[in-house]
Design a protein around this motif. Sequence first.
Motif, mmCIF file in Angstrom:
data_model
loop_
_atom_site.group_PDB
_atom_site.id
_atom_site.type_symbol
_atom_site.label_atom_id
_atom_site.label_comp_id
_atom_site.label_asym_id
_atom_site.label_seq_id
_atom_site.Cartn_x
_atom_site.Cartn_y
_atom_site.Cartn_z
ATOM 1 N N GLU A 19 0.830 -1.208 0.000
ATOM 2 C CA GLU A 19 0.000 0.000 0.000
ATOM 3 C C GLU A 19 0.859 1.250 0.000
ATOM 4 O OE1 GLU A 19 -2.555 -0.345 3.325
ATOM 5 O OE2 GLU A 19 -3.825 -1.906 2.434
ATOM 6 N N GLU A 20 2.036 1.172 0.613
ATOM 7 C CA GLU A 20 2.926 2.330 0.619
ATOM 8 C C GLU A 20 3.603 2.516 -0.732
ATOM 9 O OE1 GLU A 20 6.751 4.045 3.181
ATOM 10 O OE2 GLU A 20 5.814 2.130 3.684
ATOM 11 N N LEU A 21 3.955 1.411 -1.402
ATOM 12 C CA LEU A 21 4.609 1.516 -2.705
ATOM 13 C C LEU A 21 3.639 1.989 -3.778
ATOM 14 C CD1 LEU A 21 6.782 -1.741 -2.700
ATOM 15 C CD2 LEU A 21 7.496 0.582 -2.151
ATOM 16 N N LEU A 22 2.384 1.557 -3.716
ATOM 17 C CA LEU A 22 1.363 1.987 -4.670
ATOM 18 C C LEU A 22 0.126 2.417 -3.874
ATOM 19 C CD1 LEU A 22 0.552 2.278 -7.671
ATOM 20 C CD2 LEU A 22 -0.472 0.001 -7.499
ATOM 21 N N PRO A 23 0.003 3.694 -3.566
ATOM 22 C CA PRO A 23 -1.155 4.155 -2.786
ATOM 23 C C PRO A 23 -2.466 3.829 -3.493
ATOM 24 C CG PRO A 23 0.537 5.863 -2.929
ATOM 25 C CD PRO A 23 0.936 4.772 -3.876
ATOM 26 N N SER A 30 -0.499 7.569 -19.704
ATOM 27 C CA SER A 30 -0.623 8.100 -18.340
ATOM 28 C C SER A 30 -0.457 6.991 -17.301
ATOM 29 C CB SER A 30 -1.977 8.780 -18.174
ATOM 30 O OG SER A 30 -2.138 9.843 -19.091
ATOM 31 N N VAL A 31 -1.071 5.835 -17.566
ATOM 32 C CA VAL A 31 -0.931 4.713 -16.638
ATOM 33 C C VAL A 31 0.518 4.243 -16.577
ATOM 34 C CG1 VAL A 31 -1.624 2.333 -16.183
ATOM 35 C CG2 VAL A 31 -3.319 3.985 -16.977
ATOM 36 N N LYS A 32 1.175 4.160 -17.731
ATOM 37 C CA LYS A 32 2.575 3.754 -17.744
ATOM 38 C C LYS A 32 3.440 4.743 -16.971
ATOM 39 C CE LYS A 32 6.560 3.068 -20.737
ATOM 40 N NZ LYS A 32 7.129 3.231 -22.096
ATOM 41 N N ALA A 33 3.160 6.037 -17.112
ATOM 42 C CA ALA A 33 3.933 7.054 -16.384
ATOM 43 C C ALA A 33 3.756 6.893 -14.882
ATOM 44 C CB ALA A 33 3.504 8.445 -16.835
ATOM 45 N N ILE A 34 2.535 6.601 -14.435
ATOM 46 C CA ILE A 34 2.300 6.404 -13.000
ATOM 47 C C ILE A 34 3.072 5.180 -12.499
ATOM 48 C CG2 ILE A 34 0.535 5.828 -11.289
ATOM 49 C CD1 ILE A 34 -1.446 7.458 -12.944
ATOM 50 N N HIS A 84 6.373 5.236 -9.792
ATOM 51 C CA HIS A 84 6.420 4.536 -8.507
ATOM 52 C C HIS A 84 7.496 3.452 -8.507
ATOM 53 C CE1 HIS A 84 2.518 6.525 -7.945
ATOM 54 N NE2 HIS A 84 2.673 6.293 -6.664
ATOM 55 N N LEU A 85 7.706 2.808 -9.651
ATOM 56 C CA LEU A 85 8.789 1.828 -9.721
ATOM 57 C C LEU A 85 10.142 2.516 -9.605
ATOM 58 C CD1 LEU A 85 9.126 -1.208 -10.058
ATOM 59 C CD2 LEU A 85 9.346 -0.866 -12.509
ATOM 60 N N SER A 99 15.751 12.347 -14.353
ATOM 61 C CA SER A 99 14.699 11.430 -14.763
ATOM 62 C C SER A 99 13.986 10.866 -13.545
ATOM 63 C CB SER A 99 15.278 10.279 -15.599
ATOM 64 O OG SER A 99 14.291 9.332 -15.895
ATOM 65 N N HIS A 100 12.666 10.698 -13.669
ATOM 66 C CA HIS A 100 11.862 10.063 -12.628
ATOM 67 C C HIS A 100 11.025 8.943 -13.228
ATOM 68 C CE1 HIS A 100 12.785 12.953 -9.412
ATOM 69 N NE2 HIS A 100 12.815 13.843 -10.383
ATOM 70 N N ASP A 101 11.539 8.352 -14.279
ATOM 71 C CA ASP A 101 10.846 7.280 -14.984
ATOM 72 C C ASP A 101 11.764 6.067 -15.032
ATOM 73 O OD1 ASP A 101 9.808 5.530 -17.026
ATOM 74 O OD2 ASP A 101 8.561 7.185 -17.711
ATOM 75 N N PHE A 102 11.262 4.927 -14.573
ATOM 76 C CA PHE A 102 12.087 3.727 -14.505
ATOM 77 C C PHE A 102 12.517 3.268 -15.886
ATOM 78 C CE2 PHE A 102 12.528 -0.898 -14.482
ATOM 79 C CZ PHE A 102 13.485 -1.062 -13.499
ATOM 80 N N THR A 103 11.602 3.297 -16.845
ATOM 81 C CA THR A 103 11.953 2.846 -18.191
ATOM 82 C C THR A 103 13.030 3.723 -18.816
ATOM 83 O OG1 THR A 103 10.086 4.126 -19.048
ATOM 84 C CG2 THR A 103 9.708 1.810 -18.594
#
Length: 746
Positions: A344-348, A379-383, A387-388, A622-626
Motif C-alpha cells: 500500500e505504501e509503494l502503490l497508494p 498516463s498509466v505507464k507514467a504512474i 512509482h517503480l 529522470s523520474h521514470d524507470f523505463t
Amino acid sequence: MLHELLLALLGYTGDLIIDERERQESLRVNLSPDAPLAEESTFKLAPDLSFIQPSDKEVIERIITLGFIYRELDRFASKCRNLSWIKSLKDSPLLSNAEILKHKKLKQSVYRRAVANGIVEVLSLYRSAVLHIEQKLLADSLPILASVTQGLNKFFVLLPPLYELILEIERDGICGGRLLNILHKRCHCGVPELQTCIQRLLWHGHQVMYNQLASWMVYGILHDQHGEFFISRQEDRDSEHDSPSDSLEKLARMSTEDISLTDWHLGFHISLDMLPEYIPMQVAESILFAGKAIRVLRNPSPTFKFHDAPSHQQIPRGSQKIQGFNGRFSFQRDSSVCTTLIAEELLPQSEADKIESMLQDLKESSEFHKRSFETAVASVKAIAASHLWQLVVVRADLNGHLKALKDYFLLAKGDFFQSFLEESRQLMRLPPRQSTAEADLMVPFQQAAIKTIGEEDRYFSRVSLRMRGIMIKSSQVELPKVKAYSEGDFSVQSDTSLEMSLDGWDGIALEYSIDWPLQLFFTQEVLSKYLRIFQYLLRLKRTQMELEKSWASAMQQDHSDFAKRHIDRKNSSISPQRRQRFRPMWRVREHMAFLIRNLQFYIQVDVIESQWNVLQGHIQNSHDFTELVDYHQEYLSALISQSFLDIGSVSRILDGIMKLCLQFCWKIENQESSESTAELERIAEEFNKNSNSLYTILRSSRIAGSQRAPFLRRFLLRLNFNSFFETTARGVLNVVRPRPTLAIQQ
C-alpha cells in the motif's frame, strides 16, 4: 399464409415454408446450438404450392431468408452464451481427461460471448419489427405482402452482413483480439445503419478488453482463462505439456522473490496473434510494462522491509541467527500483514483509483478513440514507472550500487586493484590450478581489501571473486576464449607454461550480490557486460603493472652491476658493455609502457568518467524507470563501443599487444640466454607490427570520424604527439616491409 410467413421470420417452419435440411433424412441434422451453421439459406416454399403467383413467390423467398439468418444468428448467440458447461464441471469435479478436453474443444470465448450479447440486441430489434408488422397486418382490413417487405427493409442491410461475420468467425475459429480486429475493419463501410450495428458489437467486445486491462493495469492480475488477451504468460506454452503435479512442484520450489523476478523478465509477453492491428506495438509494450510494474509494486519481497532498518544492520551475525530462530513463528504470522502494508505504501490506493478511473472513462465511451486510448495508456505507464522508479532508485539505493559497480567492475578503486595485483603477482606467474585457483586468489584479495578498503565500504561484502572456465587435463591448461577475442590466434610460443599462465588467469571474474528489487534493473545481461569490461580492464592494469615492475627490476639489476664493477674493476666478470647491450630492450619496454599508459588513461578518464557523469545527470533529471533503464543501457553500450570491445579487429590487436607485453616482461628476466635474446627480438617485431596496425585502424575515418568515440582523437593525439606513430605506421599496409630488429651487441 401471412401467419406462416411471420413464424418463418422468427425461425419456425411449417407446411408452407419448410427447411430443406429437415427433409434430408440421411443427414439427420440436429438444430441444436452445437450444430454447424449452414452456408446458404435452407428456408424454401413448399414445392407443391400452386395458389401463389411467381412474383409473390419470389418476394416471399427473399423475405424468409431473413428468418433463416435470424435462426442461425440466434443459434450462434445461444451457443456462445451457454454457460452450462461451468455448472457441469462444478457438479462433477472428477471428470475424465477426455471430458475435460471435450469442453476445451467447444472453443469457449468471452469475446464471442460479448459479441453474441450485441447480436442478441440486434435480434431483439428484429423481433420487435416482426411484432409490429403482425399488429399492423391484424389492424388492416386487407393485409398485403408489401407491408411485410416495408417493415423489414432495414434488416436486409443488417442481417446478411452479420451472418457473413459469424460464418467467418465459426469457420476460422476467430476469438480474442482477432475478433476485435475483424469488427474494427468492418466498421469502415458506407452504410450508416450497418456501421452503427458493427460499432455496437465492437463496443461489447471492448468491454471485455477493458475489464482485462483493468485487472492487469490496476491489480497486476492477468485474467484470461481462454487465452484471448494480447498479454499472455510465457509459461502457458510449457505448462500444457506438464501435469498439474509437476506445475505445483515447480511453484513450491520457487520463492516469492524468484516468482516476482521470473514474472518480470520472462513471465509475460505480447501475443501478436491476439493483438488488434489498431493498437500499435509501442502501446502494447506500455501496457505490458505497466502491468508488470503494478505486479512488482503490489507484491514486494517479504525481506525488503528490513533493508533500510539501521537496527538490523547493527546486529551481529550470530545474534541474527538466534533472533531469527526465536522469532520465526511470529514473523510468519505477521509477514502477510507487513507485506500488504508495504504494498500500500509503494502503490497508494489513490493512484490505483486514478488508473481505474481512466480505464472506466474509456469503457463508458460509445466509440473507440485511438488517441484517447493511447493517452490513457501513456498516463498509466507514467504512474507505474514513477512509482517503480521511487522503489528502485530511492528505496533500494540504486545510485549507491551503481557507484559500487563502477568501483569494482570498472576499477575506479585503483588502489585496491593495484594492491591485489601486487599481492597475487607471484601466484599469477604460475598456471592456475583447477581445484584451488579460486581459494588461492582469495588470500591476496582479502589482504588487498584490508590494506585499502577496511570497513568503510558497505558494498564490498557484496563482491566475490570467482575463477571461470579453467579446465586442467594431464597437468595442462585448456584456455577459454572470450567471444570478442576468439579470432586472436597468435603463433604458439616456445614457453608453453608462460602462455598458459597468461591466458589461465584471464578467467578472473567478479560477482555482485543484488537484492530485490534491484534485479529488475541489474539483469544477467547487464552484469555480463560489466564482467566483460572488468576482465578487459584488469588485463590492462595487470599489463601496466608488469611493465613498471620490469623496469624497476632492470634498474635494480643495473645498479647492482654498477656497484660490483665499481668495487672490483679488475676481477669483475661483468662486461662494461652489458648496460649498452640491453638499452634497446629498455627502449622497447618504454614504447610498450607508453602505449598501455595512454590506453589506460583514455579508457578510465575519457570514456568511463565522462560516461559516468552523463549517467549521473540522467539519474538526477529522470523520474521514470523505463527511461533510467534505457540510459543505463546506453551507458554500458558507450563503454563497450568506446573501449573498442565491439570491434573484432581492434580487440584482437589489443589482446595481442597485452600478451606480448607480458611475455616481454617475463622473458627479460632471462637476459643471459641467447634464446631469450632471440625471443625478445621476435616479441619486439610483433609489438611494432601490432601497435602500428592499431594506430592505423583507430585513425581511420570510419572510427575516428564517427560519434562512437568522441574522445578518440584526443587519445590519438597523445599517442602521436611527436609524429612517431604516423611515421612508423606508413609501412603497415605495404606488402614488402623490412623486418625491424633490435641492435643488440654481442
